[in-house]
Design a protein around this motif. Structure first.
Motif, PDB file in Angstrom:
ATOM      1  N   MET A  35       0.885  -1.160   0.111  1.00  0.00           N
ATOM      2  CA  MET A  35      -0.103   0.035  -0.256  1.00  0.00           C
ATOM      3  C   MET A  35       0.783   1.189  -0.216  1.00  0.00           C
ATOM      4  N   MET A  36       1.922   1.221   0.834  1.00  0.00           N
ATOM      5  CA  MET A  36       3.006   2.280   0.899  1.00  0.00           C
ATOM      6  C   MET A  36       3.550   2.646  -0.568  1.00  0.00           C
ATOM      7  N   GLU A  37       3.875   1.381  -1.157  1.00  0.00           N
ATOM      8  CA  GLU A  37       4.726   1.538  -2.361  1.00  0.00           C
ATOM      9  C   GLU A  37       3.664   2.096  -3.568  1.00  0.00           C
ATOM     10  N   ALA A  38       2.233   1.687  -3.479  1.00  0.00           N
ATOM     11  CA  ALA A  38       1.446   2.206  -4.404  1.00  0.00           C
ATOM     12  C   ALA A  38       1.063   3.612  -4.312  1.00  0.00           C
ATOM     13  N   GLU A  39       0.984   4.176  -2.866  1.00  0.00           N
ATOM     14  CA  GLU A  39       0.698   5.377  -2.866  1.00  0.00           C
ATOM     15  C   GLU A  39       2.019   6.481  -3.348  1.00  0.00           C
TER      16      GLU A  39
END
Length: 155
Positions: A147-151
């Motif tokens: 999720m962090m990488e997607a953000e």
């Protein structure tokens, strides 16, 4: 402390985890001050430098997700107290931050205390439940990282 289980967020696992984290954080801050005379930011600096030293101020800021200015002031105060050392990296402008002998002693006692708090928190929970908890947390950490990488990719 009792927690209400009503409302739109009450059934979320993440909200229960936030409650647990908040309780652990507040009790930890009290213990850190009493046992080690460390503020919360100083405690966090000690844990990261103890684990990853030597670190640059930029590296420390990235690990802690903190402002460099705030960290710089805290590091300076900790150098003055004899917990940390700051030395210029050979061949560059970067400063390396490390634990002093006194800092290593405090860090070792901090680790002992964290292990003891973990033991108190998990005492009486069957090993099989702890193993399940580890698997669930590992899965959630992996997903949170995604999720962090997607953000990051959106910004």
């Amino acid at each position: 402390m009792t927690t209400e289980r009503s409302g739109p967020l009450a059934g979320l696992v993440t909200m229960r985890m936030i409650i647990l984290f908040g309780l652990l954080r507040r009790s930890g801050v009290l213990a850190q001050r009493r046992q080690f005379d460390l503020s919360e930011i100083e405690w966090r600096i000690m844990t990261q430098v103890g684990q990853f030293a030597p670190l640059s101020l930029n590296g420390l800021a990235e690990l802690l997700l903190q402002d460099r200015g705030q960290l710089s002031r805290a590091v300076k105060a900790m150098v003055e107290r004899g917990l940390l050392s700051r030395e210029r990296k050979p061949g560059g402008p970067e400063i390396e931050i490390d634990l002093t002998d006194k800092g290593r002693d405090v860090y070792a006692r901090m680790v002992e205390r964290v292990v003891e708090r973990d033991r108190q928190l998990t005492d009486g929970i069957p090993e099989s439940d702890i193993a399940v908890l580890w698997r669930v947390i590992d899965t959630m950490v992996e997903r949170a990282d995604e999720m962090m990488e997607a953000e990051r990719n959106l910004g």
